[in-house]
Design a protein around this motif. Structure first.
Motif, PDB file in Angstrom:
ATOM      1  N   UNK A  76       6.308   5.370  -7.349  1.00 53.68           N
ATOM      2  CA  UNK A  76       5.852   3.927  -7.793  1.00 53.68           C
ATOM      3  C   UNK A  76       4.468   3.650  -6.864  1.00 53.68           C
ATOM      4  N   UNK A  77       3.777   4.537  -6.737  1.00 52.70           N
ATOM      5  CA  UNK A  77       2.591   4.344  -6.121  1.00 52.70           C
ATOM      6  C   UNK A  77       1.515   4.250  -7.200  1.00 52.70           C
ATOM      7  N   UNK A 132       0.227   1.216  -7.566  1.00 51.83           N
ATOM      8  CA  UNK A 132      -0.031  -0.326  -8.129  1.00 51.83           C
ATOM      9  C   UNK A 132      -1.006  -0.821  -7.074  1.00 51.83           C
ATOM     10  N   UNK A 133      -1.723  -1.878  -7.519  1.00 53.12           N
ATOM     11  CA  UNK A 133      -2.287  -2.570  -6.404  1.00 53.12           C
ATOM     12  C   UNK A 133      -1.846  -3.715  -6.141  1.00 53.12           C
ATOM     13  N   UNK A 134      -2.466  -4.402  -5.127  1.00 55.68           N
ATOM     14  CA  UNK A 134      -1.918  -5.686  -4.421  1.00 55.68           C
ATOM     15  C   UNK A 134      -1.875  -6.917  -5.442  1.00 55.68           C
TER      16      UNK A 134
END
Lengths: 113, 753, 163, 433
Positions: A1-2, A4-6
Motif C-alpha cells: 500500500x505504499x 499513496x501520498x498524504x
C-alpha cells in the motif's frame, strides 16, 4: 500500500468529515447524529495518523520518539474521549427516552428561551 | 554565650500544653475517670508553663552573666513572610525586657494555672479552660519575645482572641457572651491604631530604605529598625508624634486606658483565674511592654509622651473614683487595675520607662494575689461576689485573709515593707521630676501631684474593699432580715449587666435570659432548658444564714502564699536597690544628658541618668516624697476606716434608691459607658446603618438593578435566536465554521488557490 | 494504491450509508463497516496498534453499545422516521459541500507532494507507542483514565432508574 | 520448502498459509459435531449417533446434506438485508481469529509456515476479532423481528461485552509477563526453564504452571466459554426460555452457518488457550534437548522425542485444540445453565476483580523480580496472592450475600441441622416466581 501520498488520506478524511457534518444537520434521530459525530472524529483521526506518518520532523527532533508520536497520541486520546462521550451520550438518550418515550431531536426544544 | 536555643522550648511548651489539652484533654479525663482525670489533665496543663518558667529563669541567668551592653540575642526559626525585598522572619529577641516579661508571664502564669486546677475543679469544660489558658500563655510569649512588629502583632491578636474566649468561657450566658464581644470589639479599636502605627512605620521606613546598613530586608526587626528609626525620627519629630500616638491607641486598647478602658471591668465575667492572669498580670501590660519596646519613638516626641502621661493620669484618677461605686469585689479590683495601668503609662510618658516596667512586675505580683484572693473569697462564699454580703470573713478563711491583707498593703504602698511602694514611688518621683514630656506646651509635672491624689484614692477604695470583706463584727449574710429584705432587689440587680461567676450565670438563665436575647441569637429557651437538663449547675447555692465559708484547698492557697511572699518588700527592694532593675533594663553607658540614647546590639537604651533626672530635687530630698506618700496614704486610710471601720454604711446598703448620688454615678462609670454605647452602638450605629442602608438600596441596588434591566432587554432580543432546535444550532455552527475557514484561507494563504 | 482505493471507496460508501439509510440499525452497520475499513487503512499507515485499537474500541465496544441502545429502545424496525423536507436540509448540504470545497482547495494546494513516509515503519508498534504513552504522555494518559471513569459513573447515574 | 515459500509475494504466501491452516478447521467442524454428540451421549449413559458410517462418523455429513436440501424459509417481517448478512458476519470472526495462532515452531525449517501473520499485535488481534463475533448474534436477533430473537441478541451482546473485559485483563497479565503481544513470543517464553529456575531447565515454563498463570487460565477458560455462548453460559439460545434465541427464525443452511461459526470459534479458542497457557504446539512441558544433555541415559529417546515434538508440532497443537473442545463438551454435560443475573454478577463481581487483582500481582512480581531477583519475585508474588485472597474473602465475598464467606456465616448462624447445600441459587434471596 505504499505509493499513496498524504493528499489521498486527507481527501478521504475530508469526505468523511463532510458527510458526517451534513449528517449531523439533516438527520432527526439523535443516535444517528451521534454516529455522524463519531464519523467526524474518525475522519480527524485519519488525518492525524496521515500527518504523523508523512510530516517531516526537524533534524533536532528526529531522534526523539515524541516528535513523530504525537499524532498517534492524539488519536489515542480522541478514542478515549469518544468512548466516554458515547457512554454518557447514550445514557442521556436512554434517560430522555424513559422520560418522554420518544427521542426525536426536533421535539427536544426545551432549551429555547 | 549560653544555649539560647532553649528559647524555642519556652515558646513550644505552652503550645504543646495547648495541643495536649485541646486534642487529648477530654480523652485523658475520660481515661482516668472524672476525679483523677481532671487532676492528670490539670497537672499536664501546669507542667509546661512551670517548665517554661524554669527554662526562662535559666536563660535570664545566662543573660545576666553577659556584659550589660551585649545582652541582646536574636534567634531566627524560619522565614515567615517574604514579599519583594521585605522579609519578616519568625524570630525572637532575648534581652532584658523580653526576659523580664517571660518570667512574669510564665511565673505568675504557672501559679495561676495551679490555682485554677483547684478553682475550676467542678467545671465540666475543664480541659477547654486549660486549652485557652495554655494558648494564652503561648500568645503572650510570642508578643513579648517577638523581634518584629509583625510577630508582636500575632501575639497581640492572640492574647485578644484568648481573652475573648476566656471572658466568654461560660458562653451560654448571654451576658458573658456580650462581655466577650465588648472586650473583643473594643480591643479591635486599639488594634486598628496599632496596625496603623505599624503601617506608618513601614511606609516611613520604606521611603527611607537607603538608610538601612544592610539589605537583608528585615526592615521590621527591632534590631534593624530601631537604630534607623532613631536617626530618622530625630529629623522628623512630626512623624514621631504621629507614629507614637497611633501606637499609643493600640496600647490604650490592650491596656485599658481612658477612652477604651470599659471592656476591662466587663471582662470580669470570665472565671477568676482568668481575671487574675489576663486582666491583671499579663495581657493588659502588653501596652506598657510595647511602649517600652518602641520607646525610641516616644523618646523623640515630647508631645506624644505628654499625651501618654496625661491620659495615664486621667485614667488613674477616673478609675479610682469609679471603684468607689462598685459593690462587686472583682469589679473593684478591675477598676483598680485600670487605675494602676494609668500609673504605668504616666511612667512611660514622663520617660521613666523602667519605672513603668517595674510597676508592671510588682503590680503583677500583688494584683494577681488580690484577684486570686478574691477568687478564694468567692469560692468560700459559694460564688457570691457582692461585697455587701460579706463581712467578718477573717474568722472563717484566715489564710486568704492574711494573704489578701499583704496584697492590700502592697497596693496602698506601705513604705519599704511592701512591693507596691517602690514602684509607685519611682513613678511619682519620675513624674514630679519630669523634663521629658510636654503637654499643650508645658511640662507635665502636675501629673506627679495628681498621682499622689490618686494614691490617696487607691488607699481609700482598697481599704473599703478589705474592710467590707474581712472586717466587721458579723457576716452580713447571717443577718436574715437583711437578706430577706434585699433578696428581690439583689436578683434584679444581678440580672442587669452584673457579671459574676457561676452563681450569677444560673440567675441569668432563670430570669433574664429571654429578655436579653429577644432575637434568639444565641439560644432559644428550649435549647437553654435542654442544656440545663444536660448540665445542671449543682454547685449553685443560695446563701443561708447558716452558711459557713470554708477555707480553700491547698492547690489554691499555695499560689496565694507564694504571691504574698513576692508582694512583700523584699523582692522589690532587691530590684530597686542600687537601681538594679533600671540598670538591667536600660544599662548605663555614661552618655551625655539630653536624649541620652545609645544602641546596645541594635536596641536603643536611654541613659538612666539622663532621663530619670533628679526627682527628689524638687522636694529637697527623697524622704520628703516618702513623707508625702505616707501622708496621703494615712488620709485614705482614715477616711475608709471612718466610713467602713464598723459596718456597711446605710447609704451603701441594698436599697439603691438611698445611695449617695456620687456613688450611683460612680457605679455607672459616671455615665461614660452608657454614653459610649448610646453614641457609638445604638444611636450612632443606627444612624450610620440607616445611611448605609439608604445608600445601598438607592444607589448600589439601583446600579445592580440597572444592569439587570439592561441584560433583560438585551436577552429578550437575543432570545429570539434561540429556537431550541439542536440541528439548527449545528447548522449555525457549520456555517460559522465555513465562514471562519474561508476567512483563514483568504487571510493566511492569500486567497483560494 | 489499489488496495487503498478499494478501502477508501468502501469507507466513503459506508459513510454515505450512515447518513442516507433511514433505519438506524443499518446506519450503525454501515458505520461498523466504515470503522473496520478505516482500521485497515491504519494498518496501511503502519500504525498497527491503533488499527487494532480502532477495531477493539469502535467496532468492538462503541458500536455494540449503539446497537444495544437502538435495539433496547426498539427504534429500528417498521416505524422508521420519514425525514421531513426542510430548508435547513438544503442549507446543510450546501454548507457541507462548501466546507469540503474550502478544505479541499487547501489540501490539494499544499499537500499534494508529500508522498514519502517520514516516520519510521516501527512507529506504530506497541513498544514504541507504549514507551511514549507511559513516559512523555503519562499525565494526559492518567487524565484520560479519569475521564473514562467519570464517563462510567455518569452513564450509570443516567441509566439507573433508582440509585 | 521454506525457501520456496518466502520467495513468493506476501499475498501468495498468505493465501497458501490460509489454505493450509484454515481449511482444516472447516473440515474438522463436522467431526467436532460428531464428537460432541458421541461424547455427550456417553456421558449421559446413552449411545448416540452410531448408524451412519462406522461409529456414526458420517452422521454430520448426513446432517449437512439434510440442511442443504431443506427449504430455506425467510419470514415476511424480517429486515431482509441484515437477515442475510448476519450469518456471514457470524462466520467471519470464527475463521479470521486464527490468523495469528502459531501451529508450529517459530524457529528452524518450519518457521515461515505458521502463523499466517506473525504480527506484533497478535493477542490484541484475537481479542479484537473475537469481539466482532457479537455482531452476527446481535444482527440476526434484530433482523428476525422476533421477540425471542431480539432477547437472545441483547443477551448475547451484554454477555460478550461483560466477559470480554475479564478475558482481556486476564490475558494482559500474561502479556506483561511475556513482554510482548506476539503469540510466538509467548510460546517462546513458555519454553524457558520452569519458574525461571535454571536447575529445572528440563521442564518448560507453561504459564498454567505458574501461580498467576493458573489464575489467569481459570478466568480465561470461563470467559472463553461465555464468549462462545456455550453451556453453562448459553443464555442467548436458552431453549427453555427463548426457544433458540437469535437463530430462532433461521433455517436450512443459514442455520448451519451459525453452527459452523460456533464450533469453529470453540476450536480456535481452544487453540488460543493452548497457545497462551499450555505451551503452544509443544507436546509435553519438557525440553527434550536439555533432557538429552543432562541425563545421558535417556538421551536417544529424548532426541527422538525432540524430533517428534518439532516436526509433528501442528499435530500436538491440534490435539490441544481437541482437548479444549472436549472440555467444552464436558462442561455442557456437567453444569446447568446459569440464570441471567448470576451470569452478570459472576462476570462483573467475581471474574473481573479477580482478573484485575491477578494483573496487579503480576506487576508486583515483575517489579520484585527486577529488584530482588527471581526468589524475591516469587516470594512477593505469594505474599501478594495471599493478600489478594484475604481481601477477596473479606471484601468481595463478605459484601455479597451469596459468597462463600456468607455461606459460612449462614451455616454458623443457622446451626448444623439447618445446613443448606451450597447451591448456585442464592439461599438468602427470595426467588420470585
Amino acid at each position: 500500500m505504499t505509493g499513496n501520498n498524504l493528499a489521498d488520506y486527507l481527501t478521504l478524511g475530508l469526505i468523511m468529515f463532510s458527510i458526517g457534518a451534513v449528517g449531523v444537520i439533516v438527520r432527526r434521530n439523535p443516535i444517528v447524529i451521534f454516529m455522524c459525530i463519531e464519523l467526524m472524529l474518525n475522519a480527524v483521526n485519519l488525518t492525524f495518523l496521515a500527518f504523523a506518518r508523512f510530516t517531516p520532523t526537524t533534524a533536532a527532533l528526529a531522534d526523539r520518539a515524541e516528535s513523530f508520536m504525537s499524532g498517534q497520541m492524539m488519536v489515542v486520546f480522541v478514542m478515549a474521549v469518544a468512548a466516554a462521550e458515547v457512554a454518557v451520550g447514550l445514557g442521556i438518550i436512554m434517560a430522555i427516552y424513559r422520560l418522554r418515550n420518544e427521542i426525536d431531536i426536533d421535539e427536544m426544544n426545551l432549551l429555547k428561551g | 554565650m549560653g544555649n539560647f536555643e532553649l528559647i524555642w522550648w519556652v515558646l513550644a511548651l505552652p503550645v504543646i500544653g495547648f495541643l495536649i489539652q485541646s486534642l487529648l484533654g477530654q480523652r485523658i479525663v475520660g481515661l482516668f475517670g472524672r476525679t483523677y482525670g481532671k487532676k492528670v489533665a490539670g497537672t499536664l496543663a501546669v507542667l509546661p508553663i512551670a517548665a517554661a518558667f524554669v527554662l526562662g529563669a535559666g536563660l535570664t541567668l545566662t543573660l545576666l552573666d553577659m556584659p550589660a551592653t551585649s545582652r541582646s540575642v536574636v534567634m531566627t526559626l524560619f522565614d515567615w513572610i517574604t514579599v519583594y525585598s521585605i522579609s519578616i522572619p519568625f524570630e525572637v529577641v532575648i534581652d532584658p525586657l523580653s526576659m523580664t516579661m517571660v518570667l512574669v508571664v510564665t511565673g505568675i502564669g504557672s501559679l495561676i494555672h495551679l490555682y485554677a486546677t483547684g478553682y475550676m475543679a467542678e467545671e465540666r469544660d475543664y480541659t477547654r479552660f486549660f486549652t485557652y489558658l495554655n494558648l494564652f500563655i503561648a500568645a503572650m510569649l510570642i508578643l513579648v519575645l517577638g523581634n518584629n512588629l509583625a510577630m508582636m502583632f500575632i501575639g497581640w491578636e492572640g492574647v485578644g482572641l484568648c481573652s475573648y474566649l476566656l471572658i466568654g468561657f461560660w458562653y451560654k450566658d448571654i451576658a458573658n457572651a456580650k462581655a466577650a464581644n465588648k472586650a473583643f470589639i473594643t480591643n479591635r479599636v486599639g488594634d486598628w491604631g496599632f496596625m496603623l502605627g505599624m503601617f506608618a512605620i513601614v511606609a516611613f521606613l520604606g521611603t527611607n530604605a537607603d538608610r538601612f546598613p544592610t539589605g537583608d530586608g528585615r526592615y521590621l526587626s527591632f534590631d534593624r529598625m530601631l537604630p534607623v528609626l532613631a536617626s530618622l525620627l530625630s529629623e522628623n519629630p512630626g512623624i514621631a508624634t504621629l507614629i507614637a500616638l497611633l501606637l499609643f491607641v493600640g496600647a490604650m486598647g490592650k491596656s485599658a486606658q481612658f477612652p477604651l478602658y470599659n471592656w476591662l471591668p466587663d471582662a470580669m465575667a470570665g472565671p477568676t483565674p482568668v481575671s487574675a492572669l489576663i486582666h491583671a498580670a499579663t495581657m493588659v501590660t502588653a501596652g506598657v511592654v510595647m511602649v517600652n519596646r518602641m520607646h525610641v519613638v516616644f523618646e523623640f516626641s515630647p508631645v506624644a509622651s505628654g499625651v501618654v502621661a496625661v491620659v495615664g493620669t486621667f485614667t488613674a484618677l477616673f478609675a479610682a473614683l469609679i471603684a468607689f461605686g462598685q459593690t462587686d469585689i472583682k469589679k473593684v479590683l478591675a477598676y483598680s487595675t485600670v487605675s494602676q495601668l494609668g500609673y504605668m503609662f504616666v511612667a512611660c510618658g514622663v520617660g521613666a520607662y523602667w519605672a513603668g516596667m517595674f510597676h508592671v512586675v510588682t503590680h503583677a505580683f500583688f494584683k494577681a494575689l488580690l484577684f486570686l484572693g478574691s477568687g478564694a473569697v468567692i469560692h468560700a462564699m459559694a460564688h457570691e461576689q457582692d461585697m455587701r454580703w460579706y463581712g467578718n470573713l477573717r474568722k472563717y478563711i484566715p489564710i486568704t485573709t492574711a494573704t489578701m491583707t499583704v496584697g492590700w498593703l502592697a497596693i496602698i504602698g506601705v513604705p519599704y515593707l511592701f512591693a507596691g511602694f517602690y514602684s509607685k514611688e519611682a513613678i511619682i518621683a519620675a513624674a514630679l521630676g519630669n523634663h521629658h514630656a510636654t503637654f499643650l506646651g508645658g511640662s507635665t509635672e502636675f501629673t506627679g501631684w495628681l498621682l499622689l491624689v490618686g494614691a490617696a484614692l487607691t488607699t481609700a477604695y482598697m481599704t473599703r474593699m478589705t474592710l467590707l470583706t474581712f472586717g466587721g463584727a458579723q457576716g452580713r449574710w447571717q443577718q436574715p432580715e437583711t437578706y430577706e429584705a434585699a433578696h428581690a432587689d439583689h436578683h434584679a440587680h444581678a440580672d442587669h449587666g452584673h457579671h459574676a461567676d457561676h452563681g450569677h450565670h444560673a440567675h441569668a438563665h432563670h430570669h433574664g435570659h429571654a429578655h436579653e436575647d429577644p432575637h434568639g441569637f444565641f439560644y432559644t429557651d428550649e435549647e437553654m432548658e435542654r442544656r440545663e437538663a444536660l448540665e445542671p449547675h449543682e454547685h449553685h447555692h443560695h446563701l443561708t444564714p447558716e452558711y459557713k465559708p470554708k477555707e480553700v484547698p491547698v492547690s489554691m492557697w499555695v499560689p496565694l502564699a507564694v504571691l504574698a511572699l513576692l508582694s512583700t518588700g523584699g523582692t522589690a527592694y532587691f530590684m530597686e536597690h542600687h537601681h538594679a532593675f533600671q540598670n538591667w533594663l536600660y544599662p548605663p553607658f555614661g552618655g551625655e544628658h539630653g536624649t541620652g540614647l545609645t544602641m546596645i546590639k541594635g536596641h536603643p537604651v536611654i541613659d538612666p541618668e539622663a532621663v530619670s533626672g533628679h526627682p527628689h530635687g524638687m522636694l529637697g530630698n527623697k524622704m520628703a516624697l516618702v513623707g508625702l506618700s505616707v501622708l496621703v496614704m494615712l488620709i485614705g486610710l482614715a477616711y475608709a476606716w471612718a466610713v467602713y471601720g464598723k459596718r456597711l454604711p446605710d447609704k451603701e446598703g441594698f436599697d439603691m434608691s438611698r445611695w449617695a448620688k456620687f456613688r450611683l454615678w460612680a457605679m455607672n462609670q459616671f455615665g461614660y459607658d452608657a454614653f459610649i454605647l448610646k453614641l457609638l452602638v445604638y444611636e450612632g450605629g443606627k444612624t450610620v446603618g440607616n445611611a448605609c442602608a439608604a445608600l445601598d438600596q438607592k444607589v448600589v441596588d439601583g446600579i445592580v438593578n440597572l444592569t439587570g434591566v439592561v441584560a433583560q432587554g438585551l436577552g429578550g432580543l437575543a432570545r429570539q435566536a434561540q429556537t431550541g432546535y439542536v440541528r439548527g444550532y449545528a447548522l449555525v455552527m457549520l456555517m460559522g465554521g465555513v465562514a471562519l475557514l474561508v476567512y483563514l484561507v483568504s487571510a493566511l494563504s492569500g486567497g483560494v488557490r | 494504491m489499489t488496495v487503498f482505493m478499494v478501502l477508501s471507496t468502501i469507507a466513503i460508501l459506508a459513510a454515505l450509508g450512515v447518513v442516507l439509510f433511514s433505519s438506524p440499525v443499518r446506519s450503525a452497520l454501515c458505520l461498523v463497516f466504515n470503522f473496520f475499513t478505516l482500521a485497515f487503512i491504519y494498518f496501511g499507515l503502519k500504525t498497527e496498534l491503533l488499527g487494532i485499537t480502532q477495531i477493539v474500541v469502535y467496532t468492538g465496544a462503541i458500536m455494540v453499545l449503539f446497537l444495544f441502545v437502538i435495539m433496547l429502545l426498539n427504534l429500528g424496525g417498521p416505524q422508521t422516521w420519514k425525514e421531513r423536507f426542510e430548508f435547513r436540509t438544503v442549507l446543510g448540504f450546501g454548507f457541507g459541500f462548501a466546507l469540503a470545497a474550502v478544505i479541499a482547495s487547501q489540501v490539494f494546494a499544499n499537500f499534494q507532494y508529500f508522498d514519502k513516509p517520514q516516520a519510521p515503519d516501527s512507529f506504530g508498534s506497541p513498544q514504541a507507542l507504549g514507551r511514549v504513552l507511559f513516559t512523555h504522555y503519562v499525565w494526559p494518559f492518567e487524565i484520560a483514565s479519569i475521564l473514562l471513569l467519570i464517563g462510567i459513573v455518569g452513564s450509570i447515574m443516567l441509566a439507573k432508574r433508582k440509585l | 520448502m521454506t525457501d520456496w515459500l518466502i520467495q513468493q509475494s506476501p499475498a501468495v504466501q498468505a493465501t497458501i498459509r490460509v489454505l493450509v491452516f484454515v481449511l482444516p478447521v472447516l473440515i474438522i467442524v463436522p467431526g467436532l459435531i460428531w464428537w460432541e454428540r458421541r461424547l455427550l451421549s456417553w456421558m449421559q449413559d446413552r449411545i448416540g449417533p452410531n448408524r451412519v458410517g462406522p461409529f456414526g462418523l458420517l452422521q454430520p455429513i448426513a446432517d449437512g446434506v439434510k440442511l442443504f436440501f431443506k427449504e430455506d424459509i425467510t419470514p415476511a417481517a424480517v429486515d431482509r438485508l441484515i437477515y442475510f448478512v448476519a450469518p456471514a458476519v457470524a462466520l467471519f470472526p470464527a475463521f479470521a481469529i486464527g490468523a495469528t495462532l502459531p501451529w508450529g515452531p517459530h524457529y528452524g525449517p518450519l518457521m515461515h509456515w505458521t502463523p499466517i501473520a506473525d504480527v506484533n499485535i497478535g493477542i490484541l488481534y484475537i481479542l479484537a476479532i473475537s469481539s466482532l463475533g457479537v455482531y452476527g448474534v446481535v444482527l440476526s436477533g434484530y433482523a428476525s423481528n422476533n421477540k425471542y430473537s431480539l432477547l437472545g441478541g441483547l443477551r448475547a451482546s451484554a454477555q460478550l461485552i461483560s466477559y470480554e473485559l475479564a478475558m482481556s485483563v486476564s490475558l494482559a497479565g500474561i502479556v506483561m509477563a511475556t513482554g510482548s503481544l506476539k503469540l510466538t513470543d509467548m510460546v517462546a517464553e513458555q519454553m524457558k526453564p520452569l519458574w525461571g529456575w535454571d536447575a529445572a531447565a528440563v521442564f518448560q515454563n507453561w504459564f498454567i504452571f505458574t501461580p498467576f498463570g493458573f489464575i489467569a487460565a481459570v478466568i480465561f477458560l470461563i470467559c472463553m466459554v461465555a464468549e462462545t455462548n456455550r453451556a453453562p453460559f448459553d443464555l442467548p439460545e436458552a431453549e427453555n426460555e427463548i426457544i433458540a434465541g437469535y437463530h430462532t427464525e433461521y433455517s436450512s443452511m443459514k442455520f448451519a452457518v451459525f453452527f459452523m461459526g460456533e464450533y469453529a470459534t470453540m476450536f480456535i479458542f481452544g487453540g488460543v488457550f493452548a497457545t497462551v497457557f499450555l505451551g503452544g504446539w509443544n507436546m509435553l512441558p519438557v525440553n527434550w534437548d536439555v533432557l538429552a544433555a543432562q541425563v545421558p541415559a535417556v538421551a536417544p529417546l529424548a532426541r527422538v522425542m525432540d524430533g517428534a515434538n518439532y516436526w509433528l508440532a501442528p499435530l500436538w497443537f491440534l490435539g490441544k485444540c481437541a482437548g479444549g473442545i472436549t472440555f467444552y463438551i464436558w462442561l455442557r454435560a456437567t453444569l446447568p445453565r446459569l440464570r441471567y443475573d448470576q451470569l452478570m454478577s459472576l462476570g462483573w463481581k467475581s471474574l473481573l476483580p479477580m482478573a484485575v487483582a491477578n494483573f496487579i500481582v503480576v506487576a508486583i512480581w515483575i517489579m520484585c523480580t527486577k529488584l530482588y531477583g527471581p526468589a524475591g519475585g516469587w516470594i512477593a508474588m505469594f505474599v501478594a496472592l495471599a493478600i489478594v485472597y484475604v481481601l477477596y474473602l473479606n471484601v468481595v465475598s463478605a459484601t455479597s450475600k451469596s459468597g462463600w464467606y456468607a455461606q459460612g456465616r449462614i451455616r454458623m448462624t443457622e446451626g448444623a441441622e439447618k445446613r443448606r447445600p451450597i447451591a448456585l441459587v442464592d439461599p438468602t434471596k427470595e426467588v420470585r416466581p
